[in-house]
Design a protein around this motif. Structure first.
Motif, PDB file in Angstrom:
ATOM      1  N   HIS A  26       0.826  -1.211   0.000  1.00  0.00           N
ATOM      2  CA  HIS A  26       0.000   0.000   0.000  1.00  0.00           C
ATOM      3  C   HIS A  26       0.857   1.257   0.000  1.00  0.00           C
ATOM      4  CE1 HIS A  26      -3.145   2.883   0.837  1.00  0.00           C
ATOM      5  NE2 HIS A  26      -2.521   3.282   1.930  1.00  0.00           N
ATOM      6  N   LEU A  27       0.443   2.243  -0.791  1.00  0.00           N
ATOM      7  CA  LEU A  27       1.118   3.536  -0.840  1.00  0.00           C
ATOM      8  C   LEU A  27       0.247   4.620  -0.233  1.00  0.00           C
ATOM      9  CD1 LEU A  27       3.343   5.503  -1.796  1.00  0.00           C
ATOM     10  CD2 LEU A  27       2.128   5.664  -3.979  1.00  0.00           C
ATOM     11  N   ASP A  28       0.762   5.248   0.822  1.00  0.00           N
ATOM     12  CA  ASP A  28       0.182   6.494   1.290  1.00  0.00           C
ATOM     13  C   ASP A  28       0.787   7.584   0.412  1.00  0.00           C
ATOM     14  OD1 ASP A  28      -0.554   8.846   2.478  1.00  0.00           O
ATOM     15  OD2 ASP A  28       0.170   8.356   4.485  1.00  0.00           O
ATOM     16  N   GLY A  29       0.076   7.916  -0.637  1.00  0.00           N
ATOM     17  CA  GLY A  29       0.551   8.903  -1.601  1.00  0.00           C
ATOM     18  C   GLY A  29      -0.160  10.233  -1.439  1.00  0.00           C
ATOM     19  N   ALA A  30      -0.343  10.651  -0.185  1.00  0.00           N
ATOM     20  CA  ALA A  30      -1.031  11.926   0.072  1.00  0.00           C
ATOM     21  C   ALA A  30      -0.456  13.041  -0.785  1.00  0.00           C
ATOM     22  CB  ALA A  30      -0.928  12.279   1.554  1.00  0.00           C
ATOM     23  N   ARG A  31       0.880  13.059  -0.899  1.00  0.00           N
ATOM     24  CA  ARG A  31       1.552  14.082  -1.714  1.00  0.00           C
ATOM     25  C   ARG A  31       2.331  13.428  -2.865  1.00  0.00           C
ATOM     26  NH1 ARG A  31       1.891  15.950   3.673  1.00  0.00           N
ATOM     27  NH2 ARG A  31       0.961  18.020   3.984  1.00  0.00           N
ATOM     28  N   ILE A  32       1.772  12.395  -3.452  1.00  0.00           N
ATOM     29  CA  ILE A  32       2.433  11.724  -4.573  1.00  0.00           C
ATOM     30  C   ILE A  32       2.584  12.673  -5.757  1.00  0.00           C
ATOM     31  CG2 ILE A  32       0.289  10.780  -5.568  1.00  0.00           C
ATOM     32  CD1 ILE A  32       3.779   9.084  -5.428  1.00  0.00           C
ATOM     33  N   TRP A  33       1.682  13.643  -5.862  1.00  0.00           N
ATOM     34  CA  TRP A  33       1.757  14.635  -6.944  1.00  0.00           C
ATOM     35  C   TRP A  33       3.046  15.437  -6.823  1.00  0.00           C
ATOM     36  CZ3 TRP A  33      -2.257  12.458  -8.956  1.00  0.00           C
ATOM     37  CH2 TRP A  33      -3.333  12.082  -8.152  1.00  0.00           C
ATOM     38  N   ASN A  34       3.421  15.795  -5.575  1.00  0.00           N
ATOM     39  CA  ASN A  34       4.670  16.522  -5.353  1.00  0.00           C
ATOM     40  C   ASN A  34       5.873  15.678  -5.751  1.00  0.00           C
ATOM     41  OD1 ASN A  34       2.616  17.562  -3.136  1.00  0.00           O
ATOM     42  ND2 ASN A  34       4.064  19.220  -3.526  1.00  0.00           N
ATOM     43  N   ALA A  35       5.835  14.397  -5.381  1.00  0.00           N
ATOM     44  CA  ALA A  35       6.933  13.494  -5.732  1.00  0.00           C
ATOM     45  C   ALA A  35       7.091  13.404  -7.241  1.00  0.00           C
ATOM     46  CB  ALA A  35       6.680  12.105  -5.142  1.00  0.00           C
ATOM     47  N   SER A  36       5.977  13.316  -7.951  1.00  0.00           N
ATOM     48  CA  SER A  36       6.003  13.179  -9.404  1.00  0.00           C
ATOM     49  C   SER A  36       6.568  14.430 -10.071  1.00  0.00           C
ATOM     50  CB  SER A  36       4.589  12.902  -9.925  1.00  0.00           C
ATOM     51  OG  SER A  36       4.566  12.864 -11.326  1.00  0.00           O
ATOM     52  N   VAL A  37       6.089  15.598  -9.637  1.00  0.00           N
ATOM     53  CA  VAL A  37       6.548  16.850 -10.244  1.00  0.00           C
ATOM     54  C   VAL A  37       8.031  17.071  -9.965  1.00  0.00           C
ATOM     55  CG1 VAL A  37       6.332  19.367 -10.113  1.00  0.00           C
ATOM     56  CG2 VAL A  37       4.281  17.944 -10.269  1.00  0.00           C
ATOM     57  N   ALA A  38       8.463  16.809  -8.734  1.00  0.00           N
ATOM     58  CA  ALA A  38       9.862  17.048  -8.373  1.00  0.00           C
ATOM     59  C   ALA A  38      10.819  16.072  -9.042  1.00  0.00           C
ATOM     60  CB  ALA A  38      10.026  16.985  -6.856  1.00  0.00           C
ATOM     61  N   SER A  39      10.400  14.827  -9.200  1.00  0.00           N
ATOM     62  CA  SER A  39      11.279  13.795  -9.759  1.00  0.00           C
ATOM     63  C   SER A  39      11.178  13.673 -11.271  1.00  0.00           C
ATOM     64  CB  SER A  39      10.945  12.432  -9.132  1.00  0.00           C
ATOM     65  OG  SER A  39       9.643  12.012  -9.534  1.00  0.00           O
TER      66      SER A  39
END
Length: 344
Positions: free
Chosen positions: A171-184
């Protein structure tokens, strides 16, 4: 909170823009408990496609998202392996035990990251009937208490292989997965494909007023729908707020890069002050965790507030500031000035 304050306590304090409010006003609605709200259905279909999953479900909050996922993936008496500073272990009010009868097994990570070598010894032997059953490995990306750090994709993939080896859910707690995607620069789908289930927030950096999305297989979402209803999450004509979430996904992801730049501006100011400590390697997205060397936490928060800056507690001995769409670059510079004055 009064307009005179620059509010960096959280990215949850954002308010709907005029365009988002218009989308909410014009939302077509129906009864979502009957799965007849067109705006909710559009949001769920769009989010599922964005995440590369078969289906998605709109839920009231990030905590509800994580807890519905864990409930569906486990049975009472099961155990979930997570990182010690994870949100589900520290900030969800003991819900795994209270709602699902499960316990968490925390592993000490580095910058919020746990490796397969660390996790494997925590997996209970299947033959040990007298132990709890390990059922899920959970990770958080980005990691809140680590300062918004990004979980490396290769380690995510390696943990996924470990989960499969032992027939565990992931399971992924991706509360801020959008931030991870944009930054990476890594598409959200490329993160999500490794997980059985994912929970991601619409009401943090994306600026929607309410709600999160959970995603997985159609079979999983069918059961999650039942659990959401059982926990009071059937919200009827909820398209009014779901439309804000859809607007956020379509319009507010790429602009997160601005929040990351604001965080770096603040971090550079903090790093220049000998009265503050910050790990610049952890400054990867929009969250800053920093420690006052001499001043007490409560004293520091009060002093900043007196000058017009709102920040919050990070950990017991640290402060937290989070940049977001409702704080401009000019206000960020003003926040830097206040920090210099308070911690000079």
């Amino acid at each position: 909170m009064s307009e005179k304050f620059i509010d960096l306590r959280s990215d949850t304090i954002t308010r709907p823009s005029e365009a988002m409010r218009k989308a909410m006003y014009e939302a077509e609605v129906g009864d979502d408990v009957f799965q007849e709200d067109p705006s909710v259905n559009k949001l769920q279909e769009y989010a599922a496609e964005l995440l590369g999953k078969e289906a998605a479900l709109f839920v009231a909050s990030g905590v509800m998202g994580n807890q519905v996922c864990l409930n569906v993936l486990t049975n009472p008496g099961d155990e979930v392996i997570c990182e010690r500073d994870s949100h589900i272990f520290n900030y969800e009010s003991g819900s795994p035990a209270a709602l699902s009868g499960i316990q968490l097994s925390p592993v000490d990570g580095k910058s919020g990251v746990i490796t397969p070598g660390q996790v494997e010894p925590f997996i209970r032997p299947a033959s040990a009937y007298y132990m709890p059953r390990t059922k899920v490995i959970e990770v958080e990306n980005t990691h809140n208490r680590a300062g918004g750090t990004i979980h490396p994709l290769d380690n995510i993939a390696a943990l996924g292989k470990l989960a499969k080896k032992y027939n565990l859910f992931y399971h992924l707690d991706g509360a801020r997965i959008w931030n991870a995607s944009v930054a990476s620069g890594i598409p959200v789908k490329d993160y999500a494909e490794h997980f059985d289930t994912i929970s991601c927030c619409l009401s943090k950096g994306l600026g929607a007023p309410v709600g999160s999305i959970i995603a997985g297989t159609k079979e999983f979402i069918k059961e999650a729908f039942r659990v959401r209803k059982a926990w009071g999450g059937g919200m009827r004509q909820v398209g009014i707020i779901a439309s804000a979430g859809l607007y956020a996904l379509k319009n507010n992801i790429e602009r997160l890069e601005e929040d990351h730049r604001k965080a770096k501006i603040l971090a550079e100011t903090i790093s220049e002050l000998s009265s503050l400590e910050i790990n610049m390697d952890a400054v990867q997205t929009n969250i800053l965790i920093f420690r006052p060397v001499k001043m007490k936490i409560e004293q520091a928060i009060a002093a900043c507030k007196e000058k017009g800056l709102l920040i919050s507690v990070g950990k017991i001995d640290s402060l937290r500031a989070i940049t977001h769409l409702d704080v401009s670059f000019a206000e960020t510079e003003k926040a830097c000035k206040i920090i210099r004055e308070v911690f000079k």
